[in-house]
Every structure is written in C-alpha cells, then in structure tokens.
Enzyme design. Structure first.
Site, PDB file in Angstrom:
ATOM      1  N   GLY A  50     -41.718 -15.130  -5.153  1.00 34.28           N
ATOM      2  CA  GLY A  50     -42.956 -15.779  -5.592  1.00 34.28           C
ATOM      3  C   GLY A  50     -44.022 -14.736  -5.861  1.00 34.28           C
ATOM      4  O   GLY A  50     -43.914 -13.596  -5.407  1.00 34.28           O
ATOM      5  N   CYS A  77     -36.865 -11.671  -1.668  1.00 31.31           N
ATOM      6  CA  CYS A  77     -38.155 -11.088  -2.020  1.00 31.31           C
ATOM      7  C   CYS A  77     -39.288 -11.751  -1.212  1.00 31.31           C
ATOM      8  O   CYS A  77     -39.368 -11.559  -0.013  1.00 31.31           O
ATOM      9  CB  CYS A  77     -38.375 -11.184  -3.527  1.00 31.31           C
ATOM     10  SG  CYS A  77     -39.708 -10.112  -4.108  1.00 31.31           S
ATOM     11  N   TYR A  78     -40.130 -12.563  -1.831  1.00 34.20           N
ATOM     12  CA  TYR A  78     -41.183 -13.250  -1.068  1.00 34.20           C
ATOM     13  C   TYR A  78     -40.551 -14.027   0.089  1.00 34.20           C
ATOM     14  O   TYR A  78     -41.103 -14.095   1.181  1.00 34.20           O
ATOM     15  CB  TYR A  78     -41.960 -14.208  -1.975  1.00 34.20           C
ATOM     16  CG  TYR A  78     -43.119 -14.915  -1.293  1.00 34.20           C
ATOM     17  CD1 TYR A  78     -44.419 -14.452  -1.444  1.00 34.20           C
ATOM     18  CD2 TYR A  78     -42.910 -16.041  -0.491  1.00 34.20           C
ATOM     19  CE1 TYR A  78     -45.486 -15.088  -0.820  1.00 34.20           C
ATOM     20  CE2 TYR A  78     -43.964 -16.683   0.143  1.00 34.20           C
ATOM     21  CZ  TYR A  78     -45.251 -16.204  -0.025  1.00 34.20           C
ATOM     22  OH  TYR A  78     -46.293 -16.833   0.596  1.00 34.20           O
ATOM     23  N   HIS A 164     -33.655  -9.159  -6.285  1.00 29.90           N
ATOM     24  CA  HIS A 164     -33.368 -10.475  -6.875  1.00 29.90           C
ATOM     25  C   HIS A 164     -31.898 -10.559  -7.305  1.00 29.90           C
ATOM     26  O   HIS A 164     -31.551 -10.074  -8.377  1.00 29.90           O
ATOM     27  CB  HIS A 164     -34.269 -10.703  -8.092  1.00 29.90           C
ATOM     28  CG  HIS A 164     -35.689 -10.986  -7.715  1.00 29.90           C
ATOM     29  ND1 HIS A 164     -36.147 -12.245  -7.448  1.00 29.90           N
ATOM     30  CD2 HIS A 164     -36.737 -10.149  -7.523  1.00 29.90           C
ATOM     31  CE1 HIS A 164     -37.424 -12.193  -7.125  1.00 29.90           C
ATOM     32  NE2 HIS A 164     -37.809 -10.924  -7.155  1.00 29.90           N
ATOM     33  N   GLU A 166     -30.359 -13.082  -8.308  1.00 29.55           N
ATOM     34  CA  GLU A 166     -30.154 -14.127  -9.313  1.00 29.55           C
ATOM     35  C   GLU A 166     -30.276 -13.634 -10.750  1.00 29.55           C
ATOM     36  O   GLU A 166     -29.860 -14.321 -11.670  1.00 29.55           O
ATOM     37  CB  GLU A 166     -31.130 -15.296  -9.061  1.00 29.55           C
ATOM     38  CG  GLU A 166     -32.610 -14.986  -9.289  1.00 29.55           C
ATOM     39  CD  GLU A 166     -33.327 -14.360  -8.086  1.00 29.55           C
ATOM     40  OE1 GLU A 166     -32.657 -13.719  -7.265  1.00 29.55           O
ATOM     41  OE2 GLU A 166     -34.557 -14.506  -7.981  1.00 29.55           O
ATOM     42  N   ASP A 223     -28.260 -33.553 -26.938  1.00 29.52           N
ATOM     43  CA  ASP A 223     -28.673 -34.222 -25.704  1.00 29.52           C
ATOM     44  C   ASP A 223     -28.626 -35.742 -25.832  1.00 29.52           C
ATOM     45  O   ASP A 223     -28.069 -36.425 -24.974  1.00 29.52           O
ATOM     46  CB  ASP A 223     -30.088 -33.783 -25.300  1.00 29.52           C
ATOM     47  CG  ASP A 223     -30.191 -32.277 -25.186  1.00 29.52           C
ATOM     48  OD1 ASP A 223     -29.131 -31.624 -25.097  1.00 29.52           O
ATOM     49  OD2 ASP A 223     -31.318 -31.755 -25.209  1.00 29.52           O
ATOM     50  N   LYS A 369     -28.541 -26.916 -20.158  1.00 33.91           N
ATOM     51  CA  LYS A 369     -28.033 -27.139 -21.518  1.00 33.91           C
ATOM     52  C   LYS A 369     -26.525 -26.871 -21.644  1.00 33.91           C
ATOM     53  O   LYS A 369     -25.794 -27.651 -22.249  1.00 33.91           O
ATOM     54  CB  LYS A 369     -28.798 -26.234 -22.494  1.00 33.91           C
ATOM     55  CG  LYS A 369     -28.512 -26.521 -23.958  1.00 33.91           C
ATOM     56  CD  LYS A 369     -29.325 -27.692 -24.429  1.00 33.91           C
ATOM     57  CE  LYS A 369     -29.114 -27.975 -25.897  1.00 33.91           C
ATOM     58  NZ  LYS A 369     -30.049 -29.010 -26.357  1.00 33.91           N
TER      59      LYS A 369
END
Ligand code: XMP
Length: 513
Positions: A50, A77-78, A164, A166, A223, A369
């Site tokens: 964050g 992290c945060y 991070h 991710e 979609d 998606k």
C-alpha cells in the site's frame, strides 16, 4: 479461499490473479474489512502492499481479529510493515527508497515459503523499511538494501516479505505465492472454469427461482455473449437477449449476431432495428460527448420499450437484468482508496435498473477477462468471437468524425471491414489489442485514372496494450499498409487517401473522439 486484504497497492489485484493461475480461488477485500463480518473462514490471509506509512496517523490498519483466525498470514511490503508495526513498531523511513529489481538472498532455504525459490530477482517498491525484527520473528531472507527482506514468526505461520511476488518482474514470485497458498495454507486448487460453470448455473437457478424471467442486452462482444450463453444454459428461454441495432454497429453486425448467438448458440434473441431512431437523433451533432450521451440515452429508451413488449407467460415476470460486469470493474469499486474510502458504483445501465425496478444479475463479476474467454470457449462460443477486439458502445458514431450520417457510416464501415479482413489474413489479429478505421471529414485531392478526385480521408488505428490505459501503435510492415491503403481507395467510394495513426496513448487516446 485465500483472503487478500487490500491496503491500496496498485499491484493488489495481481495477487488474486496469480493465485487463480494455480486454480486457487482468492478474494480481495479492503483492508478495513471487519473479520467478524466476513461470513466465511479463509484458508489463509495475504496483507497487500500500500502507498501509506504504517506509522502515519491516518494509516490504515488491519482488524487484529485476523490473527485469531489461526490461519497462515503473509504480509507483502506494507503488509509486512504492518506485522512489524503491530509487534514492536520498528518501522521507519529508509535511508534510500528502494524501487526496482533486487537480488533475493535466501537465508533459510528450508522455509516452506521458499521451496523452489532461490537467489532470484525480486521487485521492490518501498520507501519505509523495518528497522529491527518484530518480537518473536526471525530473518529468512535478505537483500542488499533490506536486512529484513523475508521474516517469519518463530512459532506461528506468519510470514512477511518486503518485495512484491505478484509482479512478473519477481521471477519466482508466482512459485512463492503458490507455496504459501497451496503448501502452507492448503487451499484447494479447484478453481477451474469447468467448476465455475456448474456452480454458477446452480447459483443462477437458485437466485432466479423457477418462474422469473431475465433480460439482458447483447452487443456481439465477448462479455455479453458469454454472460448470455451462461444464462441460457441456466434458465433456457426465460432469458431474453436483446440486440439493439443502433445504426452504428460494424458491417453486417446485426446479421452476424443473429446467426451466431440466435441460431448457433440458441440464445433467445430479439434484434431491434432502431437505426433510424438513433441516426435521426444524431443529425447535425458533431460533439463527441453529445454523441455518446444521445446514444446512451436512446439505448435505454429503446431497450425499455422492447422489454415491455416481452410478455412473459401467466404469472411470470421480468425480475432481473443481466449485466456482463467483470472482476476488474468490481475491483475498481472495492479497492481500498485511502482512509476516507469511497465506493464507486459501476453500472452503465444504472438508469435501466431504477426505471424498470429490476434486480441486477452479474454472473461474470468474479472473473478476469482471460477467464471469461476460457469460459466462453468451454460454453461452445467460437474462438473468433471469444478473441474479438473490444468495440465501443457508441460504435462507429465516434469513428465518423463530425456529423454522423448513413452515408458516412457506410464509408467508415466498409473501410473498417477491409482493414480487419487484411489484419486477419496477415495473421495479426490476435497480436493487436484493437484496430479500426476512422473517417475524417476533410477532403483531399487525388487522381484516379485521368480524373481529379476530391474525397475524404480514412485514418487507420491499431494498438497494443494490456489495460487500455496506455497503448502503443502497432508496427505494421510497410507492404501490409500499402496493400490496405490500395484496397480501401479502390473499393470504397468517397475515399481518396489513407493514413496510419502513429500516436501512442498518452498523449492521444485510442479512439479519435
Ligand atoms: P480511449 O479512446 O479512451 O479508449 O483511449 C480506451 C478504450 O475504451 C473504448 N472506448 C469506449 N467504450 N464507450 C465504450 O463502451 C465509450 O464511450 C468508449 N470510448 C472509448 C475504446 O474503444 C478503447 O478500447
């Protein structure tokens, strides 16, 4: 299910994304989520990064009841700084901000978090750091600038990492997240689109009940088609799809949708030809935002009129409106945006809900998606449709610059059709994120045969992007452009010149209007 508590990092949603790549279902909620109001027990919790400083007065903090769940916790992290803050407050400004790649130095290779993770590149993005070990923790990894790059509690399954995992720049980050979710939390790896179809169909049937009817607009895009097909699988003809032909769809689009959705996919479809209504209202309008408003409002009017014509059988009533909302829209509305959190609502048919007193049904709201595309293919929707480029709601009206007339739309449509056909022939369609032709309302001199011509200009656009927020123009081979330009000028009456748009976004937008 892994619970991701979001502290507002721009990467938070990627944590969910990465876990789902390993078929682990993860759900993201704002960091202010009260654990007692959760209603389900996660198999593990991840505290995201964050933009705040944990020691700041208005910094967001986790509900400490999360530690009473007695499930594994990973602070990123945060999230790690939050763990440290709650256990001795040894967090402060670093001498240097650390942003970009760093080399991970694994100190405890036996840690289950680091199975298959060694001295690899990890992505850093922080200004604060730990100034000491929180009480009860030990170091399991370091980096050049972070002596506390990885920590773990001595006796509890609580981990913290400064980098991070991710983001794809952390080369073994995915493995680390999998270690946490699958090995440490023992989260089930049962998130597949096959399972999703089964559970979602069941859920839709329960929600809609045995008699209620559902309506929804389809556009020919991915979609709405996937959502419509899923509804059809769940409740058959009690789902009513409506395609509004607004006169600014692509060439032959209404026909194509009738064939593929109506005949092919057996969706209960009504096509409403409202082209005159839309084009009448667009007469004389040149301002792009006015065009958008007119098309949006007219769409609602036409849709409501059409819905009123659908006469459900005795006692049955239209109760629901289907919408193909995807997870990124949901994330946008639930992401933690700061101590004074605002929740945005994202319904571009909001007006319909109020006017018609309908309840919203959004079967794709948990999906990204690419998951929608997988789902589409599993539901038997053609590869071509599933991988279609996005097409804006106001359609060709914003690709005919200046006034929108039937004649201008016809020119833009034809040119666009040729362009896309050539892109497909060259095998480039899936390499490009979006491509289209624009008709510019300027006249330019040309010569054809022995005749001087004085006709309009077509501008071609093709972009590559991952999120449509930034985009780069696609580097076609010259021979390709030459061929497309020749075809358009030769085959489309009213066009004397073709140009290719070589502006990125920013500063330009994708569309010309
Ligand atoms: P821009 O032009 O904003 O486009 O860079 C980014 C993406 O959004 C699409 N777009 C729209 N889609 N209604 C839509 O449904 C609109 O009014 C609209 N304007 C732009 C555009 O096609 C691109 O994919």
């Amino acid at each position: 299910t892994i619970l991701v508590l979001d502290f507002g990092s721009q990467y938070s949603h990627l944590i969910t994304r990465r876990l789902r790549e390993y078929n682990v279902y993860a759900e993201m909620l704002p960091c202010t989520q009260k654990i007692s109001e959760l209603g389900w027990k996660p198999s593990g919790v991840i505290l995201s990064g964050g933009p705040y400083s944990v020691y700041a007065e208005d910094a967001p903090h986790v509900d400490t009841a999360v530690f009473d769940l007695n499930v594994p916790i990973l602070g990123i992290c945060y999230g790690m700084q939050e763990l440290a803050w709650l256990n001795g407050k040894q967090v402060g400004r670093g001498d240097k901000r650390e942003y970009g790649p760093a080399t991970l130095n694994v100190v405890d290779a036996s840690s289950p978090l680091f199975k298959g993770v060694d001295h690899s590149v990890v992505w850093m993005s922080h200004g604060d750091k730990l100034h000491g070990l929180p009480a009860g923790y030990k170091v399991i990894a370091t980096s050049q600038n972070s002596p506390y790059c990885g920590i773990v509690h001595e006796s509890k399954p609580i981990w913290g990492i400064q980098f991070h995992p991710e983001v794809t720049h952390s080369t073994q980050g995915k493995t680390l997240l999998k270690n946490f979710a699958v090995d440490i939390c023992q989260a089930k790896q049962n998130w597949t689109m096959e399972n999703f179809i089964d559970t979602e169909i069941k859920r839709i049937r329960e929600l809609v009940g045995p008699t209620a009817e559902v309506i929804g607009a389809v556009s020919g895009g991915v979609d709405s088609t996937v959502a419509a097909k899923l509804m059809t699988e769940a409740i058959g003809d009690r789902f009513h799809a409506i395609l509004v032909d607004n006169g600014v769809l692509r060439l032959n689009e209404a026909e194509i949708v009738k064939k593929t959705l109506g005949e092919g996919l057996k969706i209960n479809l009504t096509v409403v030809d409202a082209a005159d209504e839309f084009l009448d209202k667009l007469k004389g309008v040149t301002d792009p935002e006015r065009k958008r408003k007119i098309i949006g409002n007219t769409f609602i009017e036409v849709f409501e009129k059409e819905a009123a014509k659908i006469q459900p059988k005795d006692g049955e009533e239209i109760e629901f409106l289907l919408q193909g909302t995807l997870y990124p829209d949901v994330i946008e509305s639930i992401s933690f945006k700061g101590p004074s959190q605002t929740i945005k609502t994202h319904h571009n048919v909001g007006g319909l809900l109020e006017d018609m007193k309908l309840k919203l049904i959004e079967p794709l709201r948990e999906l990204f998606k690419d998951e929608v595309r997988d789902l589409g293919e599993l539901l038997g929707i053609s590869h071509e449709l599933v991988w279609r480029h996005p097409f804006p709601g106001p359609g060709i009206a914003i690709r005919v610059l200046g006034e929108v007339t039937r004649e201008q739309v016809a020119i833009a449509r034809k040119a666009d059709h040729i362009y896309i056909e050539e892109i497909r022939k060259a095998g480039l369609y899936n390499k490009i994120s979006q491509a289209f032709a624009c008709l510019l309302p300027v006249k330019s001199v040309g010569v054809m045969g022995d005749q001087r011509t004085y006709e309009q200009v077509i501008a071609l656009r093709a972009i590559e992007t991952t999120d449509f927020m930034t985009a780069d123009w696609f580097p076609f081979e010259h021979a390709f452009l030459k061929n497309v330009a020749a075809r358009i000028v030769n085959e489309v009456d009213g066009v004397a010149r073709v140009t290719y748009d070589i502006t990125s976004k920013p500063p330009a937008t994708v569309e010309w209007e």
